[in-house]
Every structure is written in structure tokens, then in C-alpha cells.
Design an enzyme around this catalytic site. Structure first.
Site, PDB file in Angstrom:
ATOM      1  CD  GLN A   1      -8.058   0.311   4.340  1.00 20.90           C
ATOM      2  OE1 GLN A   1      -8.548   1.427   4.267  1.00 20.90           O
ATOM      3  NE2 GLN A   1      -6.786   0.087   4.077  1.00 20.90           N
TER       4      GLN A   1
ATOM      5  CG  ASP B   1      -2.058  -0.957   1.117  1.00 18.25           C
ATOM      6  OD1 ASP B   1      -2.330  -1.388  -0.021  1.00 18.25           O
ATOM      7  OD2 ASP B   1      -2.662  -1.293   2.148  1.00 18.25           O
ATOM      8  CG  ASN B   2       3.851   1.758   2.394  1.00 14.39           C
ATOM      9  OD1 ASN B   2       3.078   2.540   2.932  1.00 14.39           O
ATOM     10  ND2 ASN B   2       4.371   0.709   3.030  1.00 14.39           N
TER      11      ASN B   2
ATOM     12  CG  ASP C   1      -1.971  15.745  -6.395  1.00 14.82           C
ATOM     13  OD1 ASP C   1      -1.539  16.497  -5.499  1.00 14.82           O
ATOM     14  OD2 ASP C   1      -1.240  15.027  -7.096  1.00 14.82           O
TER      15      ASP C   1
END
Length: 339
Positions: free
Chosen positions: A283, A127-128, A294
Site C-alpha cells: 500500500q 487516496d481519493n 487506462d
């Protein structure tokens, strides 16, 4: 909304994303979740990531993403959003031009051939996202040769809302100041993003020079905490940090500064300090959180440029972020479903 009502200026980058392993991160000294500018030691990273099996290319750059999302939320008329930035005269530059046109954004790039179009490597592990930006051409934005040119400056003057990500402070603080002062002098709205911890840490001087002209400041909880630490606020309470940022000196007294700090899945904090719950999401539906910030700003700006109240701006921001995190890159379906 009228043409060119929203003005953005920043680093147009082509995002190159690929799934990597921990060894790859270690090899280049990267944290799993971070945003940095490429140094000499990262040069080989860009060649290496392109050779990965599943590499994806997306038009990117923080400010450009946000104005595109704002335009997408508004739909009609086209070209409500203007974007300035610098690209190279190369294939990646052509892709950025094509993608901006497809998004109906009125992009006016400063094109030069000394440096290639900038890229941002998104190194994905689970997830990084570790983002490494090689600004290249984006770093060559030239105020005298672009912003100051009458035909370009007249587009700046047409706008009512201005938004620039803090990342651009590393490129052309004098361009930011010129736009910010114009907004302030004409009682228009100027928005800035804290963008990444390194901006508050290493670009403190240009950041604080523009702060008196900032009507809306955006950031996430990590950026807010870093800013507070660098400014000696001595508090880690996000709502308290928001209050302190709101009361920093301001030139245009007709508008009270609005501070908007997002906290991922936690409530968004906005001044006059209020908490706004984000939309629930499973999730498992989260595909890619890169670009969520953004997108939040883009949704927010789309309502702001239509003179909607703060609550509506935040609701639109939450909606846009919720759409984007279900997709790879800062991409969106054909039409929004926001009411």
C-alpha cells in the site's frame, strides 16, 4: 507490430492535479472518488485549482493514456499507435502535441479555435481522486471534418486493433459507430471501455448502439455493477455480469466477445470466466491510482496488437497498471521491464 496497427480515438485532455481539502470538494459538490463532466457550477473550480500551491500538469485523456502506454510497452517500432481527438489552437494544445510526439504516438488532432483545449481537474484528497473533465475543445471533434477525410480514414483502415473509451460516446457516437462497423466488417478487433458509471446511466442509447460491434469490453467493478443495474441484469456478481455482457447480441460472429473487468486489488475477471490475480503491491508504494485503469488497457492492447493470447494480454495489463500506480499521473519510466 507495424505502424498504425493500433487505433485510438477520444478526448485529449490536459490533466491538472492538485491536493485539495474536503471543503473544496463540498464547495463544488464533488464526491471524493468520482468521474464527472464539468457543469456551469464547476467553471470556477478550474481557476481555483490552478492557484493551489502544488499543481501538476500531465497530458491525459483516457484513450490517449492507453495508446501511449501501449506504445511504451511495445517500444519499437514507433508510431504503432494512432490517436485522433480534438484540441484548441492554444498553449495546452501545443503541450499535448509535444507529449504525444515524445511518446512516439502518431497523433492527428483536429484543431479548432472556437474552444480551448480540454482539461481534467484531478482533485486529490488522501487516496481519493475526484475527476472533473471540462471537455471544451475535445467536445468539438467533427466526423465530417476529420474522421471522414481520406488521409485520416486511411490511417483508420491501416489498423488491426481499435480502442475507444466510453467517454467519447458523449462527443461523437457517429464517429465511434463508423470505426466499430469498419472493424466488424473486416473481422478486426474493436475494444470499448465502460469508463465511468455516468456513461452506462446517461449515455445508454449510444452505448447499446455500439455494443453489437464490440469485441472486447473493459471496465472496473463499479462500472460493471452500474451497467448491470441499468440493463436490468438483477445480479451483483461480477463473474455473472461478465457472462451476461459476453452474451449480448453481436454482429461479427467470427469472434466471441471478451469481457475484462478489473477490481482494483482483487482478481481481474475475464471471459471465458477466469480469475487472474493482480501483482502484489505494498500500500505504501501506491502513489496515485489515477490512470491505473487506462494503463491496464494500454498494457493489454500492447500484447493484443501482437496477437498474443488473452492470458498474456492480461498479464501485460497488470504489469503496466502496477508501474503506473507507483507514479504521479499517467507517467512511466523510460523502458518497461516486462518479459
Amino acid at each position: 507490430s507495424s505502424n498504425n496497427a493500433l487505433f485510438g480515438m477520444g478526448n485529449p485532455l490536459l490533466d491538472i492535479s492538485a491536493v485539495v481539502d474536503k471543503d473544496f470538494l463540498d464547495k463544488y459538490g464533488l464526491k471524493p472518488n468520482d468521474q464527472i463532466l464539468a457543469e456551469e457550477k464547476h467553471k470556477a473550480l478550474f481557476d481555483e485549482i490552478v492557484k493551489k500551491s502544488k499543481v501538476e500538469y500531465h497530458a491525459g485523456g483516457s484513450t490517449q493514456n492507453s495508446v501511449k502506454i501501449a506504445q511504451w510497452m511495445i517500444q519499437e517500432p514507433h508510431k504503432v499507435a494512432t490517436f485522433f481527438g480534438c484540441i484548441g489552437t492554444d498553449h495546452f494544445g501545443e503541450i499535448l502535441k509535444q507529449k504525444a510526439a515524445e511518446a512516439h504516438v502518431d497523433a492527428h488532432y483536429y484543431e479548432q479555435s472556437q474552444e480551448p483545449t480540454g482539461t481534467c481537474a484531478a482533485c486529490i484528497t488522501g487516496d481519493n481522486r475526484s475527476l472533473v473533465a471540462n471537455l471544451a475543445a475535445a467536445n468539438c471533434y467533427n466526423k465530417e471534418k476529420h474522421l471522414d477525410v481520406d488521409s485520416n480514414w486511411s490511417l483508420v483502415e491501416k489498423a488491426r486493433v481499435y480502442y475507444i473509451a466510453g467517454f467519447f460516446l458523449t462527443v461523437s457516437p457517429e464517429s465511434i459507430l463508423k470505426v466499430a462497423k469498419h472493424a466488424s466488417d473486416n473481422n478486426k478487433i474493436f475494444g470499448l471501455n465502460l469508463s465511468a458509471p455516468f456513461i452506462s446511466q446517461f449515455f445508454k442509447e449510444p452505448l447499446m448502439k455500439v455494443m453489437p460491434y464490440v469485441d472486447i469490453i473493459f471496465g472496473n467493478e463499479t462500472e460493471a455493477a452500474t451497467f448491470a443495474k441499468e440493463q436490468g441484469f438483477e445480479t451483483e456478481d461480477i463473474a455473472e455480469i461478465a457472462r451476461r455482457v459476453q452474451s449480448l447480441p453481436k454482429v461479427n460472429k467470427n469472434r466471441q466477445r471478451i469481457v475484462v473487468f478489473t477490481q482494483g486489488r482483487e482478481d481481474t475477471v475475464a471471459t471465458v470466466v477466469k480469475m487472474f490475480p493482480v501483482l502484489d503491491i505494498d500500500q505504501n508504494d501506491i502513489v496515485d491510482t489515477n490512470g491505473a485503469g487506462d494503463a491496464f488497457v494500454g498494457g493489454f492492447l500492447s500484447e493484443l496488437v501482437q496477437e498474443k493470447p488473452l492470458e498474456e494480454c492480461i498479464r501485460a495489463g497488470h504489469y503496466a497498471a502496477n508501474v503506473i500506480i507507483r507514479r504521479v499521473g499517467c507517467t512511466f519510466p523510460e523502458k518497461p521491464d516486462f518479459h
